[in-house]
Design an enzyme around this catalytic site. Structure first.
Site, PDB file in Angstrom:
ATOM      1  N   ASN A   8       0.830  -1.213   0.072  1.00 12.60           N
ATOM      2  CA  ASN A   8      -0.009   0.012   0.154  1.00 12.60           C
ATOM      3  C   ASN A   8       0.903   1.265  -0.155  1.00 12.60           C
ATOM      4  O   ASN A   8       1.652   1.408   0.767  1.00 12.60           O
ATOM      5  CB  ASN A   8      -0.797   0.012   1.341  1.00 12.60           C
ATOM      6  CG  ASN A   8      -1.821   1.121   1.352  1.00 12.60           C
ATOM      7  OD1 ASN A   8      -1.345   2.359   0.912  1.00 12.60           O
ATOM      8  ND2 ASN A   8      -3.056   0.933   1.819  1.00 12.60           N
ATOM      9  N   HIS A  11       1.015   6.157   1.783  1.00  8.84           N
ATOM     10  CA  HIS A  11       1.678   6.945   2.459  1.00  8.84           C
ATOM     11  C   HIS A  11       2.864   7.878   1.796  1.00  8.84           C
ATOM     12  O   HIS A  11       3.493   8.895   2.072  1.00  8.84           O
ATOM     13  CB  HIS A  11       2.177   6.597   3.829  1.00  8.84           C
ATOM     14  CG  HIS A  11       1.144   6.317   4.752  1.00  8.84           C
ATOM     15  ND1 HIS A  11       0.249   7.096   4.947  1.00  8.84           N
ATOM     16  CD2 HIS A  11       0.638   5.020   5.357  1.00  8.84           C
ATOM     17  CE1 HIS A  11      -0.753   6.805   5.735  1.00  8.84           C
ATOM     18  NE2 HIS A  11      -0.374   5.397   5.937  1.00  8.84           N
ATOM     19  N   HIS A  54      -5.803   3.785  -1.755  1.00 12.67           N
ATOM     20  CA  HIS A  54      -7.014   3.935  -1.192  1.00 12.67           C
ATOM     21  C   HIS A  54      -7.177   5.491  -1.760  1.00 12.67           C
ATOM     22  O   HIS A  54      -6.703   6.497  -1.015  1.00 12.67           O
ATOM     23  CB  HIS A  54      -6.910   3.933   0.421  1.00 12.67           C
ATOM     24  CG  HIS A  54      -8.156   4.213   1.279  1.00 12.67           C
ATOM     25  ND1 HIS A  54      -8.296   4.089   2.515  1.00 12.67           N
ATOM     26  CD2 HIS A  54      -9.234   4.574   0.651  1.00 12.67           C
ATOM     27  CE1 HIS A  54      -9.470   4.283   2.906  1.00 12.67           C
ATOM     28  NE2 HIS A  54     -10.158   4.459   1.855  1.00 12.67           N
ATOM     29  N   ARG A  56      -9.391   8.045  -0.883  1.00 12.19           N
ATOM     30  CA  ARG A  56     -10.182   8.543   0.080  1.00 12.19           C
ATOM     31  C   ARG A  56     -11.182   9.759  -0.202  1.00 12.19           C
ATOM     32  O   ARG A  56     -10.942  10.590  -1.284  1.00 12.19           O
ATOM     33  CB  ARG A  56      -9.685   9.137   1.408  1.00 12.19           C
ATOM     34  CG  ARG A  56      -8.933   7.783   2.229  1.00 12.19           C
ATOM     35  CD  ARG A  56      -7.994   8.379   3.462  1.00 12.19           C
ATOM     36  NE  ARG A  56      -8.944   8.666   4.261  1.00 12.19           N
ATOM     37  CZ  ARG A  56      -9.520   7.928   5.380  1.00 12.19           C
ATOM     38  NH1 ARG A  56      -8.824   6.937   5.685  1.00 12.19           N
ATOM     39  NH2 ARG A  56     -10.408   8.527   6.374  1.00 12.19           N
ATOM     40  N   ARG A  60      -6.922  12.770   1.141  1.00 12.55           N
ATOM     41  CA  ARG A  60      -5.931  13.137   1.981  1.00 12.55           C
ATOM     42  C   ARG A  60      -4.468  12.786   1.521  1.00 12.55           C
ATOM     43  O   ARG A  60      -3.653  13.349   1.689  1.00 12.55           O
ATOM     44  CB  ARG A  60      -6.160  12.771   3.657  1.00 12.55           C
ATOM     45  CG  ARG A  60      -5.850  11.335   3.883  1.00 12.55           C
ATOM     46  CD  ARG A  60      -5.893  10.993   5.417  1.00 12.55           C
ATOM     47  NE  ARG A  60      -7.218  11.543   5.896  1.00 12.55           N
ATOM     48  CZ  ARG A  60      -7.597  10.642   6.994  1.00 12.55           C
ATOM     49  NH1 ARG A  60      -6.699   9.708   7.672  1.00 12.55           N
ATOM     50  NH2 ARG A  60      -8.597  11.121   7.375  1.00 12.55           N
ATOM     51  N   GLU A  81      -8.640   0.379  -2.534  1.00  7.87           N
ATOM     52  CA  GLU A  81      -9.536   0.524  -1.501  1.00  7.87           C
ATOM     53  C   GLU A  81     -10.426   1.719  -1.268  1.00  7.87           C
ATOM     54  O   GLU A  81     -10.018   2.730  -1.920  1.00  7.87           O
ATOM     55  CB  GLU A  81      -8.511   0.685  -0.336  1.00  7.87           C
ATOM     56  CG  GLU A  81      -7.807  -0.538   0.112  1.00  7.87           C
ATOM     57  CD  GLU A  81      -6.880  -0.314   1.403  1.00  7.87           C
ATOM     58  OE1 GLU A  81      -6.209  -1.054   1.712  1.00  7.87           O
ATOM     59  OE2 GLU A  81      -7.117   0.830   1.939  1.00  7.87           O
ATOM     60  N   THR A 112      -7.624   3.479   8.751  1.00  6.06           N
ATOM     61  CA  THR A 112      -8.849   2.754   8.535  1.00  6.06           C
ATOM     62  C   THR A 112      -8.824   1.913   9.922  1.00  6.06           C
ATOM     63  O   THR A 112      -8.162   1.053  10.381  1.00  6.06           O
ATOM     64  CB  THR A 112      -8.769   1.531   7.406  1.00  6.06           C
ATOM     65  OG1 THR A 112      -8.406   2.203   6.473  1.00  6.06           O
ATOM     66  CG2 THR A 112     -10.286   0.945   7.533  1.00  6.06           C
ATOM     67  N   GLU A 162     -10.849  -9.647   3.286  1.00 11.31           N
ATOM     68  CA  GLU A 162      -9.670  -9.310   3.977  1.00 11.31           C
ATOM     69  C   GLU A 162      -9.871  -9.216   5.326  1.00 11.31           C
ATOM     70  O   GLU A 162     -10.574  -8.317   5.662  1.00 11.31           O
ATOM     71  CB  GLU A 162      -8.942  -8.061   3.323  1.00 11.31           C
ATOM     72  CG  GLU A 162      -7.577  -7.597   4.097  1.00 11.31           C
ATOM     73  CD  GLU A 162      -7.223  -6.349   3.438  1.00 11.31           C
ATOM     74  OE1 GLU A 162      -7.382  -5.849   2.064  1.00 11.31           O
ATOM     75  OE2 GLU A 162      -6.199  -5.809   4.173  1.00 11.31           O
ATOM     76  N   HIS A 202      -3.371  -4.748   7.939  1.00  9.94           N
ATOM     77  CA  HIS A 202      -3.504  -3.666   8.782  1.00  9.94           C
ATOM     78  C   HIS A 202      -2.467  -3.939   9.835  1.00  9.94           C
ATOM     79  O   HIS A 202      -2.630  -5.147  10.420  1.00  9.94           O
ATOM     80  CB  HIS A 202      -4.835  -3.566   9.427  1.00  9.94           C
ATOM     81  CG  HIS A 202      -5.042  -1.899   9.486  1.00  9.94           C
ATOM     82  ND1 HIS A 202      -4.683  -1.525  10.738  1.00  9.94           N
ATOM     83  CD2 HIS A 202      -5.759  -0.980   8.733  1.00  9.94           C
ATOM     84  CE1 HIS A 202      -4.938   0.093  10.534  1.00  9.94           C
ATOM     85  NE2 HIS A 202      -5.655   0.132   9.635  1.00  9.94           N
TER      86      HIS A 202
HETATM   87  N1  PXP Z   1      -5.743  -3.279   4.538  1.00  8.03           N
HETATM   88  C1  PXP Z   1      -6.410  -2.389   4.512  1.00  8.03           C
HETATM   89  C2  PXP Z   1      -7.921  -2.588   4.163  1.00  8.03           C
HETATM   90  C3  PXP Z   1      -5.911  -0.916   4.912  1.00  8.03           C
HETATM   91  O1  PXP Z   1      -7.130  -0.023   4.881  1.00  8.03           O
HETATM   92  C4  PXP Z   1      -4.902  -0.700   5.227  1.00  8.03           C
HETATM   93  C5  PXP Z   1      -4.294   0.579   5.595  1.00  8.03           C
HETATM   94  O2  PXP Z   1      -4.793   1.646   4.472  1.00  8.03           O
HETATM   95  C6  PXP Z   1      -3.924  -1.779   5.053  1.00  8.03           C
HETATM   96  C7  PXP Z   1      -4.319  -3.016   4.947  1.00  8.03           C
HETATM   97  C8  PXP Z   1      -2.526  -1.502   5.477  1.00  8.03           C
HETATM   98  O3  PXP Z   1      -2.299  -1.231   6.775  1.00  8.03           O
HETATM   99  P1  PXP Z   1      -0.925  -0.900   7.288  1.00  8.03           P
HETATM  100  O4  PXP Z   1      -0.672   0.619   6.665  1.00  8.03           O
HETATM  101  O5  PXP Z   1      -1.025  -0.635   8.754  1.00  8.03           O
HETATM  102  O6  PXP Z   1      -0.041  -1.592   7.141  1.00  8.03           O
END
Ligand code: PXP
Length: 256
Positions: A8, A11, A54, A56, A60, A81, A112, A162, A202
């Site tokens: 992901n 960031h 994602h 949003r 952001r 996402e 999330t 997931e 997550h």
């Molecule tokens: N899976 C989903 C559905 C998420 O919303 C996120 C956070 O954007 C992640 C995985 C990844 O989480 P992390 O950034 O804590 O690794």
């Protein structure tokens, strides 16, 4: 089978957004650093199987431009996402990522929190899933490891769930962590018995991913913050490679 790694890259865009509006005021045609598109290419070179972003509602981090350019440049599976908002659903149907993952969205959350509540909106989600499937897009629902959410996900017709690993990542000690892991395993096995494919994510990082790989047997692990954090110091390609090596090592340590 070794779990696939979904990276992901939200960031990377979070850092860009810290200055993006200033840059845009100067020239809207130019990209601005750091570009999540560059991050996705390096993640792919490091072995990412899935690139996740994602979009949003509050924009952001990831912008529509990112989704558009990533759709044209990602050779791995592109997973978007999104919240179940009509505005974002329409954008997703236009841009056609390979997979969409429904997540809950609250404006004040940092990331999330909690899983998507399928139970309370099963009928609407079933309709939305059908629209995506008709467009050739796979659907995943990001849910808590609860029987009622898994049953509702099956009824709604999703292809993947997931499982939310936040409680696992935030467990205060080993005993609590094992308890959460058992709950995740039961949820995964129930989902598989229903014919669903199981992803997880997550809060996973280089220290806690091992038992998840060894015991959950997920199809895809979705990891963001820890990989982007490490990438700041070692580079995106290297950070992804290190996570892939860990996943490989722990797949080899499986007992079953
Ligand atoms: N899976 C989903 C559905 C998420 O919303 C996120 C956070 O954007 C992640 C995985 C990844 O989480 P992390 O950034 O804590 O690794």
């Amino acid at each position: 089978m070794m779990p696939k790694l979904g990276v992901n890259i939200d960031h990377v865009a979070t850092i860009r957004q810290a200055r993006y509006s200033v840059a845009l005021a100067k020239d809207t045609r130019k990209a601005y650093e750091p570009d999540p598109v560059t991050a996705s290419i390096l993640a792919h070179l490091g072995g990412a199987d899935v690139i996740t972003i994602h979009l949003r509602e509050d924009r952001r981090h990831i912008q529509e431009r990112d989704l558009r350019v990533l759709r044209q440049t990602v050779f791995a599976k592109l997973n978007l996402e999104l919240a179940a908002s009509e505005e974002i659903i329409k954008i997703a149907l236009d841009e056609k990522p390979d997979q969409v993952t429904f997540v809950p969205e609250k404006r004040l959350e940092v990331t999330t929190e909690g899983g998507f509540d399928v139970v309370s909106q099963k009928k609407r989600i079933a309709e939305v899933i059908k629209r995506f499937n008709d467009a050739g897009i796979i659907v995943s629902l990001f849910i808590d490891a609860e029987e009622k959410q898994i049953k509702a996900s099956r009824d709604a017709g999703t292809q993947y769930v997931e499982l939310h690993t936040g409680d696992y990542a935030n467990a205060k000690d080993a005993k609590e962590r094992n308890k959460v892991l058992e709950k995740l395993k039961m949820a995964a096995s129930m989902a598989r018995n229903f014919g669903l494919m199981v992803n997880a994510g997550h809060g996973l990082n280089y220290n806690n991913v091992g038992p998840i790989v060894e015991e959950l047997h997920a199809e895809e692990l979705h990891i963001g913050h820890s990989i982007v954090s490490r990438a700041i110091f070692v580079g995106m390609k290297e950070a992804v490679q290190e996570m892939k090596e860990l996943i490989y090592k722990h797949t080899m340590l499986r007992k079953d």
